[in-house]
Scaffold this active site. Structure first.
Site, PDB file in Angstrom:
ATOM      1  CG  HIS A  21      -5.511   5.753  -1.199  1.00 28.32           C
ATOM      2  ND1 HIS A  21      -5.158   4.443  -1.050  1.00 28.32           N
ATOM      3  CD2 HIS A  21      -5.684   6.244   0.056  1.00 28.32           C
ATOM      4  CE1 HIS A  21      -5.130   4.126   0.231  1.00 28.32           C
ATOM      5  NE2 HIS A  21      -5.444   5.201   0.929  1.00 28.32           N
TER       6      HIS A  21
ATOM      7  CD  GLU B 101      -3.052   0.988   2.188  1.00 26.95           C
ATOM      8  OE1 GLU B 101      -3.915   1.877   2.225  1.00 26.95           O
ATOM      9  OE2 GLU B 101      -3.047   0.012   2.952  1.00 26.95           O
TER      10      GLU B 101
ATOM     11  CG  ASP C 204       3.542 -14.977  14.104  1.00 27.07           C
ATOM     12  OD1 ASP C 204       2.841 -14.787  13.092  1.00 27.07           O
ATOM     13  OD2 ASP C 204       3.462 -16.015  14.791  1.00 27.07           O
TER      14      ASP C 204
ATOM     15  CE  LYS D  70       0.413 -16.035  15.748  1.00 28.82           C
ATOM     16  NZ  LYS D  70       1.205 -17.188  15.332  1.00 28.82           N
TER      17      LYS D  70
END
Length: 358
Positions: A345, A43, A250, A174
């Site tokens: 963007h 991005e 991670d 997670k």
């Protein structure tokens, strides 16, 4: 006949574009420094967005103030009893053994220390949540190794319980849950900044009043309506994922790591802006840290110094939180102005790849 060799393709790695944004300036109870930060992302508008927030930090006395509130890595285990009464008795017996459990933990690792344990009972099921400090490691394996030893001891010494699982989803690893925000998992860091009115107007092209209204209506009310879990922010996950990939973390831990609250106040035209991240799970040693670019990035961030155990990871955590604040500040400023977000963007994603954070 001419033979054209096929281009060699490395199928063992996934290349993600990496740029450095900043530098950003921070102060606080862990580190006072000025440094660029690495962000690995597809991005591309993220680099200049974080760069704009970093620029603001250099214009403000003290920059971004970061406070490490707490740190602990958790692992939950499950044991089964015949009924709730036996599970309750077992829970009392486990808590009575806390000093012994701390000794067992110290034998399992040079760095792991058992801070505390908590329990939940559901019918005949007893969930035990162990909380550890783990030095400079994020602590996944260290906590599991210690929990394995603790569970074996408890099964041998506490009557009326049977093995259920070494991982019981009450950690919580997670997954987006309330328990991590309430009890903490990883590093709990608050990053905050006070931006004077002239800088808000000139650099962010908005006002503190518009900022406050947007944060209330979007981050707080909008997230409430969406059913958010102990979280009210615009896009913590964007900055965290990019920072995690660049520093060998991670990446799946952004699931709980991106749970956090953006809090804004209009202070007589000056903008108070803070990001609270209670579940930052990261480290400077362990799996993924020996890769060349990761080592180089950690060294450039000052996280490869000869410090007491845990200090390098704490430094990395406050830098991560400050990076999140930079991106969050910039995005919300853009969203106070119609059309600015999409224009940014479009402009940066159509660039030729040479775009750098300013």
């Amino acid at each position: 006949m001419t033979v054209t060799a096929e281009p060699r393709t490395d199928h063992t790695t996934a290349g993600v574009p990496l740029r450095w944004a900043g530098p950003l300036r921070i102060s606080g109870n862990v580190a006072t420094t000025e440094t660029e930060v690495p962000l690995a992302t597809f991005e591309s508008p993220l680099w200049p967005s974080v760069g704009r927030g970093a620029k603001i930090s250099r214009l403000v006395d003290g920059g971004i103030r970061t406070t490490l509130v707490d740190e602990r890595m958790t692992r939950s285990v499950l044991v089964e009893a015949d009924d709730a009464a036996h599970a309750c008795a077992a829970a009392r017996a486990v808590h009575d053994q806390l000093p012994r459990l701390r000794e067992i933990t110290r034998r399992s690792s040079r760095y792991a220390q058992l801070l505390d344990l908590r329990h939940e009972i559901t019918g005949p099921l007893l969930f035990l949540r162990f909380e550890f400090t783990t030095g400079d490691a994020s602590g996944h394996n260290m906590a599991t190794l210690a929990a394995d030893a603790l569970l074996a001891h408890l099964l041998a010494t506490v009557p009326g319980i049977r093995y259920g699982s070494i991982s019981a989803n009450y950690c919580t690893d997670k997954k987006a849950t309330a328990v991590n925000g309430i009890l903490g998992r990883g590093k709990n860091v608050v990053a905050e900044i006070l931006v004077p009115r002239p800088i808000v107007a000139e650099r962010l092209r908005t006002t503190a009043a518009r900022f406050t209204a947007l944060n209330t209506n979007k981050n707080l009310v909008g997230t409430l309506l969406a059913g958010g879990i102990r979280s009210a922010n615009a896009h913590y996950a964007n900055m965290l994922l990019a920072f995690y990939l660049a520093t060998g973390q991670d990446a799946a831990n952004i699931v709980e790591g991106s749970q956090g609250v953006t809090y804004v106040q209009d202070r007589d035209g000056d903008l108070y802006f803070s990001c609270t991240l209670p579940n930052l799970i990261l480290g400077t040693v362990g799996n993924g840290k020996g890769i060349g670019f990761v080592e180089a990035n950690l060294a450039r961030l000052g996280c490869r110094e000869d410090r007491p155990a845990g200090e390098n990871a704490r430094r990395l955590a406050v830098l991560a939180a400050a990076t999140v604040l930079c991106g969050e500040l910039s995005l919300l400023a853009a969203q106070t102005n119609p059309g600015e977000l999409m224009e940014a963007h479009t402009r940066f994603e159509r660039a030729n790849g040479d775009t750098h954070a300013q």
